[in-house]
Design a protein around this motif. Sequence first.
Motif, mmCIF file in Angstrom:
data_model
loop_
_atom_site.group_PDB
_atom_site.id
_atom_site.type_symbol
_atom_site.label_atom_id
_atom_site.label_comp_id
_atom_site.label_asym_id
_atom_site.label_seq_id
_atom_site.Cartn_x
_atom_site.Cartn_y
_atom_site.Cartn_z
ATOM 1 N N LEU A 109 44.557 31.430 48.522
ATOM 2 C CA LEU A 109 43.217 31.432 47.915
ATOM 3 C C LEU A 109 43.284 31.198 46.418
ATOM 4 C CD1 LEU A 109 41.331 34.457 49.532
ATOM 5 C CD2 LEU A 109 40.505 32.104 49.401
ATOM 6 N N ARG A 113 41.339 28.209 44.561
ATOM 7 C CA ARG A 113 40.329 28.455 43.526
ATOM 8 C C ARG A 113 40.695 27.748 42.230
ATOM 9 N NH1 ARG A 113 40.199 34.718 45.584
ATOM 10 N NH2 ARG A 113 38.390 34.513 46.946
ATOM 11 N N LEU B 109 20.166 49.879 47.836
ATOM 12 C CA LEU B 109 21.626 50.019 47.938
ATOM 13 C C LEU B 109 22.170 50.991 46.897
ATOM 14 C CD1 LEU B 109 22.971 46.392 48.464
ATOM 15 C CD2 LEU B 109 23.512 48.380 49.880
ATOM 16 N N ARG B 113 24.352 54.250 47.793
ATOM 17 C CA ARG B 113 25.731 54.427 47.312
ATOM 18 C C ARG B 113 25.879 55.724 46.523
ATOM 19 N NH1 ARG B 113 25.748 48.002 45.806
ATOM 20 N NH2 ARG B 113 26.749 47.289 47.724
ATOM 21 N N HIS B 140 34.080 44.738 55.038
ATOM 22 C CA HIS B 140 33.656 43.389 54.656
ATOM 23 C C HIS B 140 32.154 43.394 54.358
ATOM 24 C CE1 HIS B 140 32.815 39.115 54.879
ATOM 25 N NE2 HIS B 140 34.114 38.903 54.775
ATOM 26 N N PRO B 141 31.729 42.645 53.334
ATOM 27 C CA PRO B 141 30.310 42.627 52.965
ATOM 28 C C PRO B 141 29.370 42.248 54.101
ATOM 29 C CG PRO B 141 31.619 41.689 51.202
ATOM 30 C CD PRO B 141 32.566 41.938 52.348
ATOM 31 N N ALA B 144 27.571 45.335 55.170
ATOM 32 C CA ALA B 144 26.947 46.172 54.133
ATOM 33 C C ALA B 144 25.629 46.784 54.609
ATOM 34 C CB ALA B 144 26.715 45.356 52.863
ATOM 35 N N SER B 151 31.756 47.878 49.793
ATOM 36 C CA SER B 151 32.177 46.544 50.223
ATOM 37 C C SER B 151 33.434 46.035 49.536
ATOM 38 C CB SER B 151 31.051 45.533 49.962
ATOM 39 O OG SER B 151 29.848 45.928 50.576
ATOM 40 N N THR B 152 33.867 46.675 48.466
ATOM 41 C CA THR B 152 35.068 46.187 47.778
ATOM 42 C C THR B 152 35.993 47.361 47.462
ATOM 43 O OG1 THR B 152 34.239 46.419 45.512
ATOM 44 C CG2 THR B 152 33.745 44.337 46.650
ATOM 45 N N GLN B 155 35.025 49.140 44.298
ATOM 46 C CA GLN B 155 33.906 50.063 44.495
ATOM 47 C C GLN B 155 34.387 51.374 45.123
ATOM 48 O OE1 GLN B 155 31.144 48.512 47.299
ATOM 49 N NE2 GLN B 155 29.497 49.916 46.736
ATOM 50 N N TRP B 179 39.247 38.272 50.961
ATOM 51 C CA TRP B 179 38.493 37.251 50.240
ATOM 52 C C TRP B 179 38.256 37.631 48.776
ATOM 53 C CZ3 TRP B 179 34.481 39.342 47.804
ATOM 54 C CH2 TRP B 179 34.146 40.647 48.222
ATOM 55 N N ASP B 180 38.496 38.877 48.399
ATOM 56 C CA ASP B 180 38.019 39.409 47.109
ATOM 57 C C ASP B 180 38.747 38.746 45.933
ATOM 58 O OD1 ASP B 180 37.336 40.928 44.882
ATOM 59 O OD2 ASP B 180 37.644 42.854 45.871
ATOM 60 N N PRO B 181 37.985 38.078 45.049
ATOM 61 C CA PRO B 181 38.662 37.413 43.916
ATOM 62 C C PRO B 181 39.381 38.396 42.999
ATOM 63 C CG PRO B 181 36.254 37.211 43.757
ATOM 64 C CD PRO B 181 36.557 37.796 45.108
#
Lengths: 275, 275
Positions: A109, A113, B109, B113, B140-141, B144, B151-152, B155, B179-181
């Motif tokens: 990834l 990117r 949300l 939270r 995974h989002p 949510a 979701s992360t 967080q 997937w998380d950047p």
Amino acid sequence: MSLSINQWTIKPASMPDAVAAVKANGLEAIGLWRQNVAAHGLAETAALVRREGLRVSTLCRGGFLTAADPDARAAAIRDNEDAIREAVALGTQTVVLVVGGLLDGEKDLVATRRRVTENIAAIAPFAEAEGVKLAIEPLHPMFAADRAVVSTLDQALDIAEEVGSDHVGAVVDTYHVWWDPNLSAAIARAGRLGKLFSYQVCDWNLPLAAEPLHSRGYMGDGFIDFPTITRLVAATGYDDDIESEIFNEDIWAEPPAEAVATVKRRYDALVAPHL
Amino acid sequence: MSLSINQWTIKPASMPDAVAAVKANGLEAIGLWRQNVAAHGLAETAALVRREGLRVSTLCRGGFLTAADPDARAAAIRDNEDAIREAVALGTQTVVLVVGGLLDGEKDLVATRRRVTENIAAIAPFAEAEGVKLAIEPLHPMFAADRAVVSTLDQALDIAEEVGSDHVGAVVDTYHVWWDPNLSAAIARAGRLGKLFSYQVCDWNLPLAAEPLHSRGYMGDGFIDFPTITRLVAATGYDDDIESEIFNEDIWAEPPAEAVATVKRRYDALVAPHL
């Protein structure tokens, strides 16, 4: 600033019928897709929207910029330059970029990117010269593998900052970003950077459709807090059209003018009061 | 540190059959689900895993801590305290928390939270007293709305830091976070904070299953870069069991010992060499 209907909200409609459905509801703007424009003819579409007095809020879509080999990369860049030319012909300032997913068999990834950033940087000078804004659209993380390795607004802004062009920014599409715990700060950041190029509204419906892309819904039918997100966008000074782009097989079965009327009612109830 | 099989990877197996399938493959640990433990009996399950010499890597699951009204909140806290007692009886140090989604009709949300954080804080003292770690699992989002407003990984760590207990941390499940950047930085942060309580591996398959929860796959069948993520986890000094939790209807149709054998082969190829 007013409601624009993305033509794929009423996907079965021909270009003239889509324009008619938008006009019948007293709206002033439409978002167009390149393949529909090509099917109707670029010059014909430009003449149609001009004659009907509609703004084209965005052109969907450029992007698919993950290519690694030189030929594929050059072809992707050419295709995006074509999108920019089409935007100019249609009189819209904004091309939406869906950046693309992982290449077949690739799992890196970070490298993917990186290529996206380099390829957007390669297109940016042409966009500047033509006066067209490139709006990177973060897609929901469930599309990270196959459609867009850009999954958050912050990530889109990071890329836009790295490219360093005032013609490269981001889209906020509620469907894709509503869950993000950093959304409030990210929208404010997009505003500070002058990179909030398009605000798009549609709801997150459950259960997911068999084709998850089609789980988008009329505002109010799902889980998204439109008043809150709209206030965040308004606080940045955003003053462009607000597009509603809904892919939903039930909505596609409705008469186009009725579907647009429903979008407008929901927009008037859930979005407009918070601008 | 070795491979643990979460029992829902072989969901149709009875508790004794699940234990036998794990043992038949020479593994030393199993992850258990509370409803399966209850069905077999808590004391009986504890005796079984002890007799067979297995560690219980985690107990799934506590959580569902989004309640707003006082009675529902008290019931959720009691249920999590029960989970902690069960973990003690089973000899595992870790209870996984899936925090819950939006309440019926609620769209806020941020408030949801906030309640999750407050409710975890309310449970933390009991977890500390019992010596059990609460591992917040970011989902995974795409979950949510209905399953987890966390979701992360960042967080989950923000919540754990705010609660301020060394018994509150996070799970890294590749399916949910791949997937998380910001994944690389977030895993390093979890390590620095001493809050990486469980590393879980399974792949992201496409197309999504009709029930998206069941789109999890054997490592190597999907899109996730296990060598890279495993090296990030190993770099934190993580030295606990690595659990594989796969929900997949095709895998559930296989004989349990064969499914476990496949997980072990994939783990040996894609995960173990990078520890």
